[in-house]
Motif scaffolding. Structure first.
Motif, mmCIF file in Angstrom:
data_model
loop_
_atom_site.group_PDB
_atom_site.id
_atom_site.type_symbol
_atom_site.label_atom_id
_atom_site.label_comp_id
_atom_site.label_asym_id
_atom_site.label_seq_id
_atom_site.Cartn_x
_atom_site.Cartn_y
_atom_site.Cartn_z
ATOM 1 N N ARG A 147 27.624 62.624 45.761
ATOM 2 C CA ARG A 147 28.929 62.795 46.182
ATOM 3 C C ARG A 147 29.226 61.463 44.331
ATOM 4 O O ARG A 147 30.500 61.494 44.072
ATOM 5 C CB ARG A 147 29.500 62.618 46.488
ATOM 6 C CG ARG A 147 31.189 62.511 47.346
ATOM 7 C CD ARG A 147 31.777 62.047 48.170
ATOM 8 N NE ARG A 147 31.139 63.873 49.372
ATOM 9 C CZ ARG A 147 31.123 63.665 50.540
ATOM 10 N NH1 ARG A 147 31.122 63.077 51.322
ATOM 11 N NH2 ARG A 147 30.507 65.239 51.101
ATOM 12 N N ALA A 183 29.155 62.439 41.214
ATOM 13 C CA ALA A 183 29.743 63.357 40.556
ATOM 14 C C ALA A 183 31.028 62.273 39.979
ATOM 15 O O ALA A 183 31.341 62.484 38.686
ATOM 16 C CB ALA A 183 29.755 64.450 41.336
ATOM 17 N N ALA A 184 31.254 61.675 41.117
ATOM 18 C CA ALA A 184 32.370 60.808 40.793
ATOM 19 C C ALA A 184 32.872 59.873 39.269
ATOM 20 O O ALA A 184 33.360 60.092 38.792
ATOM 21 C CB ALA A 184 32.919 59.838 42.221
ATOM 22 N N THR A 237 33.076 62.179 36.311
ATOM 23 C CA THR A 237 34.225 62.036 36.522
ATOM 24 C C THR A 237 34.795 60.942 35.695
ATOM 25 O O THR A 237 35.958 61.238 34.164
ATOM 26 C CB THR A 237 34.718 63.029 37.223
ATOM 27 O OG1 THR A 237 34.001 63.965 37.733
ATOM 28 C CG2 THR A 237 36.042 63.603 37.194
ATOM 29 N N SER A 260 33.679 60.919 31.975
ATOM 30 C CA SER A 260 34.295 61.863 31.017
ATOM 31 C C SER A 260 35.817 61.585 30.348
ATOM 32 O O SER A 260 36.571 62.000 29.888
ATOM 33 C CB SER A 260 34.170 63.039 31.790
ATOM 34 O OG SER A 260 32.150 63.520 31.723
ATOM 35 N N ALA A 261 36.481 61.066 32.035
ATOM 36 C CA ALA A 261 37.980 60.897 31.865
ATOM 37 C C ALA A 261 37.935 60.006 30.695
ATOM 38 O O ALA A 261 39.251 60.205 29.656
ATOM 39 C CB ALA A 261 38.845 60.624 32.870
#
Length: 167
Positions: free
Chosen positions: A144, A147-148, A151, A154-155
């Motif tokens: 988790r 993945a955070a 993300t 990517s943002a």
């Protein structure tokens, strides 16, 4: 660890022996199983099991116990096998509870009850043993967090690209 190589088979022997005995000689176990089955069928509101059905249940329980014991002893899916053994032993502890009987039968049931509780505890300990590897909870938490981070990265890249395009 070397201790696991000895402890698991030693723990498994009792389960394998009891399971094989129940599968080969179900008559010895059907009297206790009859009480538990009657209690369960009364609570569920279904008709009682016949002797043949009860014998089949005792044998199936014995085979499942012996199989899970063998898997634990061999170290094949040991956590799953140990947790299965714990789950298979709980009904035995319930059937052998000594609190509703008196006299010599109470003493015999108390011995079986305490033995079954000890077996459940030992199987639970073996079932949660991760052998020094991270457990499922840690793996989920770690995934988790990864993945955070991915993300967020990517943002930021997308924002930067949008900023470059807008200028």
């Amino acid at each position: 660890m070397l201790l696991r190589r000895f402890a698991r088979p030693l723990l498994a022997t009792s389960f394998v022996y009891d399971g094989v005995q129940a599968a080969l000689h179900p008559a010895e176990h059907t009297a206790a199983a009859r009480e538990g089955a009657t209690l369960a069928t009364d609570r569920l509101g279904v008709k009682p099991l016949s002797d043949a059905q009860l014998t089949l249940c005792v044998r199936a329980h014995g085979v499942a116990t012996a199989l899970a014991g063998v898997l634990l002893g061999l170290g094949k899916a040991p956590r799953t096998a140990a947790l299965a053994l714990a789950a298979l032993t709980v009904p035995l502890a319930v059937v052998n509870e000594p609190f509703t009987t008196k006299g010599a039968e109470r003493q015999a049931r108390a011995t079986k009850f305490v033995r079954n509780l000890g077996a459940v505890g030992a199987a639970l300990i073996a079932g949660v043993d991760t052998e020094g590897r991270p457990g499922v909870a840690w793996r989920v938490s770690h995934a988790r967090q990864a993945a955070a981070k991915a993300t967020a990265r990517s943002a930021r890249k997308a924002e930067k690209k949008l900023g470059d395009v807008a200028s």
